[in-house]
Motif scaffolding. Structure first.
Motif, short mmCIF file in Angstrom:
data_model
loop_
_atom_site.label_atom_id
_atom_site.label_comp_id
_atom_site.label_asym_id
_atom_site.label_seq_id
_atom_site.Cartn_x
_atom_site.Cartn_y
_atom_site.Cartn_z
N PRO A 1 3.69 -0.13 3.17
CA PRO A 1 3.41 0.77 4.46
C PRO A 1 3.64 2.27 4.04
N MET A 2 2.68 2.77 4.95
CA MET A 2 2.50 4.29 4.62
C MET A 2 2.88 5.25 5.75
N MET A 3 3.19 6.42 5.78
CA MET A 3 2.79 7.21 6.91
C MET A 3 2.52 8.76 6.25
N GLU B 1 -5.43 4.93 11.69
CA GLU B 1 -5.99 3.82 11.30
C GLU B 1 -6.06 4.02 9.83
N CYS B 2 -6.75 3.09 8.93
CA CYS B 2 -6.46 3.15 7.37
C CYS B 2 -6.56 4.60 6.93
N LEU B 3 -5.49 4.97 6.21
CA LEU B 3 -5.46 6.43 5.53
C LEU B 3 -6.12 6.36 3.86
N ALA B 4 -6.57 5.34 3.60
CA ALA B 4 -7.02 4.98 2.27
C ALA B 4 -5.91 4.87 1.08
N ALA B 5 -4.63 4.64 1.81
CA ALA B 5 -3.41 4.45 0.63
C ALA B 5 -3.01 3.06 0.85
N CYS B 6 -3.78 2.16 0.89
CA CYS B 6 -3.50 0.60 1.00
C CYS B 6 -2.27 0.42 0.00
N ALA B 7 -2.68 0.76 -1.18
CA ALA B 7 -1.85 0.26 -2.18
C ALA B 7 -0.36 0.63 -2.08
N VAL C 1 2.18 6.92 11.54
CA VAL C 1 2.32 5.83 10.89
C VAL C 1 1.28 5.12 10.81
N CYS C 2 0.57 4.61 9.62
CA CYS C 2 -0.61 3.70 9.50
C CYS C 2 -0.06 2.34 9.93
N THR C 3 -0.99 1.77 10.76
CA THR C 3 -0.70 0.36 11.28
C THR C 3 -1.96 -0.37 11.23
N ASN C 4 -2.53 0.04 10.16
CA ASN C 4 -3.97 -0.72 10.02
C ASN C 4 -3.65 -2.03 9.24
N ILE C 5 -4.69 -2.74 8.59
CA ILE C 5 -4.22 -4.32 8.44
C ILE C 5 -3.23 -4.11 7.18
N SER C 6 -3.43 -3.51 6.06
CA SER C 6 -2.55 -3.36 4.89
C SER C 6 -1.11 -3.12 5.44
N CYS C 7 -0.92 -1.99 5.88
CA CYS C 7 0.33 -1.32 6.54
C CYS C 7 1.01 -2.13 7.65
N MET C 8 0.17 -2.81 8.39
CA MET C 8 0.73 -3.61 9.38
C MET C 8 1.17 -4.90 8.73
S1 FES Z 1 -3.90 0.00 5.67
FE1 FES Z 1 -2.52 1.71 5.72
S2 FES Z 1 -3.44 3.00 4.23
FE2 FES Z 1 -4.71 1.42 4.60
#
Ligand code: FES
Length: 168
Positions: free
Chosen positions: A143-145, A134-140, A92-99
């Motif tokens: 939340p993503m995994m 970390e961010c998986l470049a799918a911020c748009a 699971v992405c927990t970087n800023i956008s997903c968080m």
């Molecule tokens: S922060 Fe989750 S894909 Fe960029």
């Protein structure tokens, strides 16, 4: 070393065939350039999703580089697992956008509902919940995994459950 000299090895001849195709793309004195795809092949085809020290050592000998050079690469990239894992990998992405869109709640939900801590594997071996990504470049699509490297975006807890319950 050729494939035929590798009888009794931990790496299958099918895997060596694929590895050799990668090695052939580079000059003879740059065989190590094939290490990253080679490790991915070995992990998938011979390691049940992870790389043991023995597999890495065999790869080092085959490519002709020091074992430490293989350990460095394998421990640097998050796509390699150095401990045994479940049949599926959930990250699971927990970087800023997903968080901001609920990534941490998704991690908590998975931990609570499926009885697995981050970095651990479910008791039935169905999946490993990877360290937070970390961010998986799918911020748009936050939340993503990812599940086994495939992206799942715009998640809700219901969507997460249906994906996890559909895993073999
Ligand atoms: S922060 Fe989750 S894909 Fe960029």
């Amino acid at each position: 070393m050729s494939q035929t000299e590798n009888k009794g090895s931990l790496i299958s001849s099918e895997a060596y065939e694929k590895i050799d195709k990668w090695i052939a793309r580079y000059p003879a004195d740059k065989r190590q350039s094939a290490l990253i795809p080679a490790l991915s092949i070995v992990q998938e085809m011979c390691g049940n999703g992870s790389l043991s020290t023995e597999l890495m050592d065999e790869m080092a000998a085959y490519i002709g580089i020091p074992e430490i050079a293989v350990y460095e690469v394998a421990s640097f990239y998050s796509m390699y697992e150095l401990e045994p894992v479940g049949r599926n990998m959930v990250a699971v992405c927990t970087n800023i956008s997903c968080m901001l869109c609920g990534g941490e709640e998704i991690v908590q939900h998975i931990e609570d509902k499926y009885g697995v801590k981050i970095g651990g594997t479910t008791a039935d071996g169905k999946f490993t919940l990877k360290q937070e990504e970390e961010c998986l470049a799918a911020c748009a699509g936050a939340p993503m995994m990812t599940v086994n490297g495939h992206y799942h975006e715009k998640l809700t807890l219901e969507k997460v459950d249906s994906i996890i319950e559909g895993l073999k």
